[in-house]
Design a protein around this motif. Structure first.
Motif, mmCIF file in Angstrom:
data_model
loop_
_atom_site.group_PDB
_atom_site.id
_atom_site.type_symbol
_atom_site.label_atom_id
_atom_site.label_comp_id
_atom_site.label_asym_id
_atom_site.label_seq_id
_atom_site.Cartn_x
_atom_site.Cartn_y
_atom_site.Cartn_z
ATOM 1 N N ILE A 34 31.719 40.960 -40.808
ATOM 2 C CA ILE A 34 30.734 40.474 -41.786
ATOM 3 C C ILE A 34 30.205 39.097 -41.398
ATOM 4 O O ILE A 34 29.727 38.359 -42.248
ATOM 5 C CB ILE A 34 31.350 40.433 -43.201
ATOM 6 C CG1 ILE A 34 32.571 39.495 -43.238
ATOM 7 C CG2 ILE A 34 31.714 41.812 -43.678
ATOM 8 C CD1 ILE A 34 33.138 39.307 -44.630
ATOM 9 N N ILE A 35 30.280 38.772 -40.112
ATOM 10 C CA ILE A 35 29.757 37.478 -39.667
ATOM 11 C C ILE A 35 28.283 37.314 -40.015
ATOM 12 O O ILE A 35 27.874 36.250 -40.501
ATOM 13 C CB ILE A 35 29.995 37.299 -38.155
ATOM 14 C CG1 ILE A 35 31.482 37.035 -37.886
ATOM 15 C CG2 ILE A 35 29.168 36.141 -37.599
ATOM 16 C CD1 ILE A 35 31.824 36.898 -36.419
ATOM 17 N N PRO A 36 27.424 38.332 -39.790
ATOM 18 C CA PRO A 36 26.010 38.147 -40.184
ATOM 19 C C PRO A 36 25.844 37.847 -41.671
ATOM 20 O O PRO A 36 24.990 37.034 -42.053
ATOM 21 C CB PRO A 36 25.359 39.491 -39.818
ATOM 22 C CG PRO A 36 26.237 40.062 -38.771
ATOM 23 C CD PRO A 36 27.630 39.624 -39.120
ATOM 24 N N VAL A 37 26.656 38.504 -42.514
ATOM 25 C CA VAL A 37 26.568 38.252 -43.955
ATOM 26 C C VAL A 37 26.998 36.829 -44.273
ATOM 27 O O VAL A 37 26.364 36.135 -45.083
ATOM 28 C CB VAL A 37 27.438 39.266 -44.731
ATOM 29 C CG1 VAL A 37 27.371 38.993 -46.231
ATOM 30 C CG2 VAL A 37 26.977 40.689 -44.440
ATOM 31 N N MET A 38 28.076 36.349 -43.625
ATOM 32 C CA MET A 38 28.551 34.997 -43.878
ATOM 33 C C MET A 38 27.534 33.964 -43.397
ATOM 34 O O MET A 38 27.277 32.967 -44.085
ATOM 35 C CB MET A 38 29.896 34.778 -43.172
ATOM 36 C CG MET A 38 31.020 35.667 -43.664
ATOM 37 S SD MET A 38 31.319 35.472 -45.429
ATOM 38 C CE MET A 38 31.751 33.749 -45.507
ATOM 39 N N VAL A 39 26.947 34.197 -42.223
ATOM 40 C CA VAL A 39 25.924 33.268 -41.721
ATOM 41 C C VAL A 39 24.726 33.245 -42.664
ATOM 42 O O VAL A 39 24.186 32.175 -42.995
ATOM 43 C CB VAL A 39 25.500 33.674 -40.298
ATOM 44 C CG1 VAL A 39 24.313 32.835 -39.830
ATOM 45 C CG2 VAL A 39 26.664 33.507 -39.329
ATOM 46 N N ALA A 40 24.297 34.434 -43.115
ATOM 47 C CA ALA A 40 23.168 34.505 -44.052
ATOM 48 C C ALA A 40 23.503 33.801 -45.361
ATOM 49 O O ALA A 40 22.659 33.112 -45.948
ATOM 50 C CB ALA A 40 22.799 35.960 -44.317
ATOM 51 N N LEU A 41 24.736 33.955 -45.827
ATOM 52 C CA LEU A 41 25.150 33.312 -47.072
ATOM 53 C C LEU A 41 25.121 31.792 -46.938
ATOM 54 O O LEU A 41 24.676 31.078 -47.850
ATOM 55 C CB LEU A 41 26.559 33.785 -47.454
ATOM 56 C CG LEU A 41 27.122 33.289 -48.786
ATOM 57 C CD1 LEU A 41 26.258 33.779 -49.943
ATOM 58 C CD2 LEU A 41 28.562 33.764 -48.974
ATOM 59 N N ILE A 42 25.564 31.277 -45.792
ATOM 60 C CA ILE A 42 25.558 29.834 -45.564
ATOM 61 C C ILE A 42 24.126 29.305 -45.525
ATOM 62 O O ILE A 42 23.801 28.278 -46.135
ATOM 63 C CB ILE A 42 26.299 29.508 -44.259
ATOM 64 C CG1 ILE A 42 27.790 29.832 -44.407
ATOM 65 C CG2 ILE A 42 26.115 28.040 -43.883
ATOM 66 C CD1 ILE A 42 28.540 29.841 -43.102
ATOM 67 N N ILE A 43 23.250 30.009 -44.801
ATOM 68 C CA ILE A 43 21.854 29.572 -44.707
ATOM 69 C C ILE A 43 21.180 29.631 -46.072
ATOM 70 O O ILE A 43 20.438 28.716 -46.467
ATOM 71 C CB ILE A 43 21.090 30.423 -43.681
ATOM 72 C CG1 ILE A 43 21.697 30.229 -42.283
ATOM 73 C CG2 ILE A 43 19.608 30.060 -43.663
ATOM 74 C CD1 ILE A 43 21.102 31.137 -41.229
ATOM 75 N N ALA A 44 21.436 30.727 -46.822
ATOM 76 C CA ALA A 44 20.850 30.850 -48.154
ATOM 77 C C ALA A 44 21.351 29.752 -49.080
ATOM 78 O O ALA A 44 20.591 29.219 -49.908
ATOM 79 C CB ALA A 44 21.182 32.227 -48.743
ATOM 80 N N TYR A 45 22.608 29.374 -48.943
ATOM 81 C CA TYR A 45 23.165 28.291 -49.759
ATOM 82 C C TYR A 45 22.451 26.977 -49.480
ATOM 83 O O TYR A 45 22.146 26.202 -50.390
ATOM 84 C CB TYR A 45 24.659 28.170 -49.468
ATOM 85 C CG TYR A 45 25.350 27.040 -50.194
ATOM 86 C CD1 TYR A 45 25.701 27.164 -51.532
ATOM 87 C CD2 TYR A 45 25.651 25.851 -49.542
ATOM 88 C CE1 TYR A 45 26.331 26.127 -52.205
ATOM 89 C CE2 TYR A 45 26.276 24.812 -50.197
ATOM 90 C CZ TYR A 45 26.617 24.958 -51.528
ATOM 91 O OH TYR A 45 27.228 23.929 -52.190
ATOM 92 N N LEU A 46 22.141 26.736 -48.200
ATOM 93 C CA LEU A 46 21.440 25.506 -47.835
ATOM 94 C C LEU A 46 19.985 25.519 -48.305
ATOM 95 O O LEU A 46 19.457 24.496 -48.739
ATOM 96 C CB LEU A 46 21.484 25.318 -46.319
ATOM 97 C CG LEU A 46 22.854 25.015 -45.696
ATOM 98 C CD1 LEU A 46 22.753 24.995 -44.186
ATOM 99 C CD2 LEU A 46 23.407 23.701 -46.211
#
Length: 356
Positions: free
Chosen positions: A39-51
């Motif tokens: 789920i690395i893509p999901v985690m990366v997307a979540l971090i970017i969306a949070y920012l």
């Protein structure tokens, strides 16, 4: 012994809120541990969306809908990323290629320097020691070459996966921004109503994480660009490549600066020799590191949680070993999260004892 454990458990976990926080923490940790690589893509997307949620919220204050605000922010962010890749990556790739081509000449200069040591310092170095050093260096070079070759082959295999990520991650970020309320409401359905401690931990960490990420990005840009400009003025080769390395070295507290000192010193040594230009580079690099640690970091991270250096190093080693780059990047916030969880449980037990 059993009674001691029973008293501790009753004191710490008799509150339903503490149980909810514990179960959520265990569940998230287990999911990341067992399924983190998937789920690395999901985690990366979540971090970017949070920012990116912060600029989206600011745009919404001007009366635009969340869909329009999310679209504008995504377009601006995508344009910035593409500009950086198109503008910087070719330069870095060219300098990396030049560096690889210059490695044989650097090794030859190093061999000549080592062979001259027994003549210049006979009381300190003998020819046998030089032979041992040269054989060890040659062995390490062969190992590094094999590692680079195998890594390149593996990278070719993963090329399709990276292309898929380049498509999926922006889509995930956009939908996370656009449908934030729906996604949060759906997640809250799975959390019990006793969520007082969860809210407390989130309130404590939310602003700290945002300040840390924003400050770390600014630190990378400022340190990297300052190093690049300084090395360019000093006419040091591979200024862009070394500036990038120095910029990203701030991700690893205490250790990163020491590690990057090695390539900076080696490049300066092979280019200038042990002369005044070499010492100019070393002094300039030391001044940049001193200003970063004593001026820039206190300004950017004035609201960050004060953690002991031992805890920071342990967090970097632990989370970096688990999740690589992202583990190192978020080592300090994750360590702060662990402390916030412990503080929440301690506060809950104290309140329970006081009410009793």
């Amino acid at each position: 012994m059993l009674n001691i454990f029973k008293q501790w458990y009753t004191r710490k976990f008799s509150d339903p809120n503490a149980i909810t926080l514990l179960m959520l923490t265990i569940g998230l940790a287990a999911a990341l541990y067992f399924f983190g690589t998937y789920i690395i893509p999901v985690m990366v997307a979540l971090i970017i969306a949070y920012l990116l949620d912060w600029p989206v919220s600011k745009l919404m204050q001007f009366g635009t809908s969340r869909v329009v605000s999310s679209s504008i922010v995504m377009l601006l962010f995508s344009g910035l990323v593409v500009s950086i890749v198109v503008g910087i990556m070719p330069v870095l790739w060219q300098q990396l290629s030049n560096f690889v081509q210059d490695v044989p000449s650097m090794l030859e200069k190093g061999r000549v320097y080592l062979l001259a040591l027994p003549k210049d310092y006979p009381e300190l170095v003998n020819p046998d020691q030089v032979k041992v050093i040269m054989s060890n260096v040659e062995g390490h070079i062969v190992t590094i070459g094999q590692t680079v070759l195998s890594t390149s082959l593996n990278s070719l295999k993963d090329l399709v996966a990276w292309l898929v990520y380049l498509i999926l991650v922006p889509l995930l970020v956009f939908f996370m921004l656009k449908d934030k309320q729906v996604l949060v409401a759906g997640f809250e359905q799975f959390i019990p109503n006793e969520r007082k401690l969860i809210s407390q931990v989130w309130q404590e960490m939310n602003q700290q994480i945002m300040n840390y990420i924003r400050g770390k990005i600014f630190e990378i840009l400022i340190v990297g660009s300052t190093t690049f400009i300084t090395f360019t003025i000093l006419d040091l080769r591979y200024a862009a490549l070394l500036g990038t390395l120095v910029g990203f070295s701030v991700l690893i507290p205490f250790v990163g600066a020491a590690l990057v000192t090695i390539p900076v010193a080696l490049v300066a040594l092979f280019q200038f020799g042990v002369g005044s230009e070499f010492w100019y580079v070393i002094i300039a690099y030391g001044v940049i590191q001193a200003l970063d640690g004593n001026l820039l970091v206190p300004i950017l991270f004035s609201e960050a949680v004060d953690l002991h250096p031992v805890y920071i190093i342990v967090a970097v080693l632990f989370f970096g070993g688990l999740w690589g780059f992202w583990g190192v990047f978020f080592a300090i916030p994750l360590a702060s999260l662990v402390r916030a969880l412990l503080n929440a449980w301690s506060l809950s037990s104290h309140e329970k004892a006081a009410s009793a």
